[in-house]
Scaffold this motif. Structure first.
Motif, short mmCIF file in Angstrom:
data_model
loop_
_atom_site.label_atom_id
_atom_site.label_comp_id
_atom_site.label_asym_id
_atom_site.label_seq_id
_atom_site.Cartn_x
_atom_site.Cartn_y
_atom_site.Cartn_z
N UNK B 11 0.86 -1.05 0.04
CA UNK B 11 -0.06 0.15 0.09
C UNK B 11 0.98 1.20 -0.04
N UNK B 15 1.14 3.82 -3.25
CA UNK B 15 0.42 5.18 -3.14
C UNK B 15 0.71 6.22 -4.12
N UNK B 16 1.73 6.42 -4.84
CA UNK B 16 2.12 7.71 -5.66
C UNK B 16 0.99 7.75 -6.98
N UNK B 17 0.44 6.67 -7.36
CA UNK B 17 -0.69 6.56 -8.37
C UNK B 17 -1.78 6.32 -7.85
N UNK B 18 -2.77 6.85 -8.34
CA UNK B 18 -4.20 6.72 -7.86
C UNK B 18 -4.75 5.26 -8.42
N UNK B 21 -3.09 2.82 -6.18
CA UNK B 21 -3.44 2.87 -4.93
C UNK B 21 -4.94 2.00 -4.66
N UNK B 22 -5.56 2.12 -5.75
CA UNK B 22 -6.94 1.35 -5.83
C UNK B 22 -6.25 -0.17 -5.89
N UNK B 25 -5.05 -1.15 -2.35
CA UNK B 25 -6.28 -1.04 -1.33
C UNK B 25 -7.22 -2.27 -1.38
N UNK B 33 -15.75 -5.00 -1.21
CA UNK B 33 -15.66 -3.53 -1.07
C UNK B 33 -16.83 -3.06 -0.08
N UNK B 34 -16.51 -1.90 0.57
CA UNK B 34 -17.70 -1.58 1.49
C UNK B 34 -18.88 -1.15 0.81
N UNK B 35 -19.96 -1.30 1.41
CA UNK B 35 -21.24 -0.77 0.77
C UNK B 35 -21.72 0.12 1.89
N UNK B 102 -7.07 5.36 9.58
CA UNK B 102 -5.92 4.89 9.05
C UNK B 102 -5.13 4.83 9.92
N UNK B 106 -0.77 3.01 6.74
CA UNK B 106 -1.74 2.93 5.84
C UNK B 106 -2.67 1.92 5.61
N UNK B 112 -13.07 2.08 9.38
CA UNK B 112 -13.44 1.15 8.47
C UNK B 112 -13.69 -0.56 8.70
#
Lengths: 360, 360
Positions: B11, B15-18, B21-22, B25, B33-35, B102, B106, B112
Motif C-alpha cells: 500500500x 500510493x504515488x498513483x491513484x 492505490x486502488x 487497497x 468492497x464497503x457498501x 487509517x 496505511x 473501516x
C-alpha cells in the motif's frame, strides 16, 4: 427543487435515531448505495522544526525535540470502477474539508456526489486548518464574532434577510449547521505553504483534477503551476491570489471590502496555466455597480478580476472559461454553490465540463 | 502479522498513483468492497456568543454579531444491513477523528474495520479540536516540539529506540504519519464542554456504543452519566478523569509524569455507570514499578487507577472489566492499539465483547 427539499426535510427530521437516519438517507440516495474499494486518510508535505539540545526521557523539555507541522490532511475514497483521474477538493477560508461532505440541510455534498460518478475523491484540510492543525508558526485564536458578516459575504442575503431566490434552506437548523462549518486558522495563512503541500499531494497520488473554493483559489493556481500532475482546475468563486504574468497585471480594484490587488508570477510560470483546461464558476446576487455593503461588494471586484484572469490565460493560448451562473439561467446560488439546494445541478455542470475536456 | 505487513508495504509503496492505490487497497480489503448506504457530516451541540450592538452591513465590526462555537463535528457512515447500535468514536489528546481512520502504515483503521462488521460509525472531532475548531474562549497556539515525548508517552519505545516487540511499523514514513496525526487544541480543554456536545450527539442519533481513547476517557464517562442512550463504553487506555462516588475516591497517585488525582461525582451519577457494560483495554510495556522515565511512568499510575475504577463500579453492582492485553497473551501494543499492527486482532477482541453483551 421540491423533491430535493422534501427529502432534505425527511432527513433532518428523522436524524434523531440511527435507524431512521438510515431509512431517510436511503431515500435521499435513491439510486444505489456507494460501493467503496478503499478509504482512509494521511498527511502529506509539511516540515519539521527542531529545538537544539538533547532530549531527556526522564525530564523532557523542548530541548532536543522536534515538531512535525505545516502538512495537509487528506481523506480519500476510491469507488468501484474508478475513473482514471481522481478529484482533489480544497476548501476556502474559515472552512475545512467538511465544506464538501454534506450540505447545511443534510443532503449529499460534492464528495459523495462525485463518488457516485465514479471519481476517486480526496478531501483536504489545508496546512494550519482543521485536522492538519500543527503549525510551525504560533498564532492566537480569538473568538471573533463573524456570523452576520459571513451571512452577507457568503451571499445568503443581506443580514438579516435572505435573498428572495437564494438556494439555501431557510430553516434555522440549516443556518446553524452553516455557521458551525466555520473553523479557524491554527497558524498564519500562507498560500505558498499550502501550495507546497498540495503539490506534494499530487506527486503522491499522480495525475488528477483540482477543485478549489474561494480562498483556496490562489493556492490552487500555484499548485497547478508547481505540479504538472494537475490536469484541470475547477474553481468555485476564487477569492484572491489571481496571478498574471509580470508586467501584465491589471490595476488594483478598490471595493467596500478593501482593495483587491492582482498578483504576478514569472511568464514561464503563468504559461503552465495555459496548458490545462480551467473553469471558474460564480453564483448569483453579485452586484454589477459599486455598493457600500461590504459582503456584496467583495464579489463585484473578484468576479471582475476573474474575468481579466481568464482573458489573460486565453490571450496566452490557454483554455480558460468563466461561467457566471445567472448568465446561463441558474439563479440564486450563494458563495457555496456546491452545497446549495441545487448542488446536483451544479455537479451536472461540472461533470459536463469534465466530459467535454475528456477528463472523465 | 507477516501478511498484514506485506500488504502494508504494497500500500505504502504504491500510493504515488491513484490507479495503483486502488489495486493495493483492493488487496488489503481482501473481502468485499464497503457498501455504504449513507455518509456525511454535521455539527452538534455547542453554544452561541453575541457581542452587544447593532450589525452594520456596510461597516461590519464585532457589534451585533454572533459566533457559533464549542460544538463537535461528526462524520458518519451507515453500511448496508446495519446493526441496530451505531458506534461513536471519540479521540484522545492532540488527536482528531483521524485517529480511527487509517493506521500510520496505511492500513484500515477502526472506522473501516467496524463498518465492515456492519456497525454504523460516527467519527468525532471534539469541541475545540480539528474540524470543530471554533471556540468561544481564546487560546494561543504555540509550536511546542513534542515528538520525542510522544514517542515515549505513546509507548512506541524509549526514544530513540523502539520496544523490541512493539506493534508499530518501523519504517520512517509510519513514524512521520504518526507525528503528523497530532493536532492542537483551538481553545482550552474542557471535559464538560466535550461531554455536553457528546450527550447532544447521543440525543440526536439515539442509542449507541461509545469508544473512547486516552484523554477522551474522562468526557466519555461523563457522557455516559449524562445520556442513557450510551449503551456501552469501550475505553482504550483512558488517561484521566476517572470518576468515583463522593467519599470513595482513592488517594492521588504520584508519578514521574505528575500526580494523577481521582475525580468525584455524586453517587447517583456514578450509579449510571453501573447500568451499562464497560470494558477498558491497556496495551503493553507499562512498567509495574516506578521509573523516572516520564512517558512510561504516566501509564503505570493510569493502569492502577483504572483497576480501582473498575473495582468501584463492580462494587456498586456494575459490569466493568479491565483487559490488560499482555495478560491474555497479546504483546507489544502501544497507546494506540486500534491502529497498531495487530489492530484486526484488537477489533476481534472488541467485537467479541460486544457480542457477549448482545450489543451487536
Amino acid at each position: 427543487m421540491s423533491i430535493l427539499r422534501a427529502l432534505a426535510v425527511s432527513l433532518l427530521v428523522s436524524v434523531p435515531s440511527a435507524v431512521s437516519l438510515t431509512a431517510a438517507a436511503g431515500e435521499v440516495a435513491k439510486s444505489e448505495p456507494l460501493v467503496i474499494e478503499a478509504q482512509g486518510s494521511f498527511a502529506v508535505g509539511g516540515s519539521v522544526i527542531a529545538t537544539p539540545g538533547t532530549y531527556a526521557n526522564d525530564q523532557p523539555t523542548a530541548a532536543g525535540q522536534t515538531l512535525h507541522g505545516d502538512h495537509l490532511y487528506a481523506f480519500y475514497q476510491v469507488p468501484t470502477q474508478p475513473k482514471a483521474l481522481p478529484i482533489v477538493m480544497l476548501h476556502g477560508a474559515f472552512q475545512s474539508g467538511r465544506s464538501w461532505e454534506t450540505t447545511p440541510d443534510g443532503r449529499e455534498g460534492f464528495q459523495t456526489l462525485f463518488l457516485r460518478r465514479h471519481f476517486p475523491v480526496y478531501v483536504v484540510d489545508q496546512p494550519r486548518r482543521g485536522r492538519a492543525g500543527n503549525s510551525t508558526v504560533e498564532m492566537k485564536i480569538e473568538p471573533v464574532p463573524y456570523d452576520q458578516l459571513f451571512f452577507d459575504q457568503f451571499r445568503l442575503g443581506i443580514w438579516p434577510k435572505y435573498f428572495d431566490d437564494v438556494q439555501f434552506d431557510r430553516r434555522p437548523e440549516a443556518l446553524n449547521q452553516f455557521f458551525r462549518s466555520v473553523t479557524p486558522n491554527t497558524g498564519p495563512y500562507d498560500a505558498q505553504v499550502i501550495a507546497s503541500s498540495m503539490s506534494d499531494l499530487f506527486s503522491r497520488i499522480g495525475q488528477g483534477i483540482l477543485f478549489t473554493h474561494s480562498q483556496g483559489g490562489g493556492p490552487g493556481w500555484l499548485t497547478a503551476i508547481r505540479n504538472p500532475n494537475v490536469k484541470a482546475v475547477v474553481a468555485f468563486e476564487p477569492g484572491s491570489g489571481f496571478v498574471f504574468p509580470e508586467g501584465e497585471a491589471p490595476a488594483t480594484m478598490p471595493s467596500a471590502a478593501g482593495p483587491l490587488p492582482a498578483e504576478t508570477v514569472p511568464l514561464a510560470d503563468f504559461q503552465r496555466l495555459t496548458r490545462i483546461p480551467i473553469v471558474i464558476y460564480y453564483g448569483d446576487n453579485i452586484p454589477t455597480e459599486p455598493t457600500t455593503r461590504r459582503g456584496e461588494d467583495n464579489w463585484r471586484v473578484r468576479l471582475a478580476m476573474a474575468r481579466l484572469f481568464v482573458k489573460a490565460i486565453n490571450a496566452h493560448g490557454g483554455d480558460a472559461r468563466l461561467v457566471h451562473l445567472p448568465e446561463i439561467g441558474i439563479r440564486g446560488n450563494t458563495h457555496f454553490m456546491f452545497s446549495d439546494l441545487n448542488n446536483v445541478q451544479i455537479a451536472d455542470q461540472v461533470a459536463g465540463f469534465l466530459a467535454e475536456k475528456k477528463l472523465d
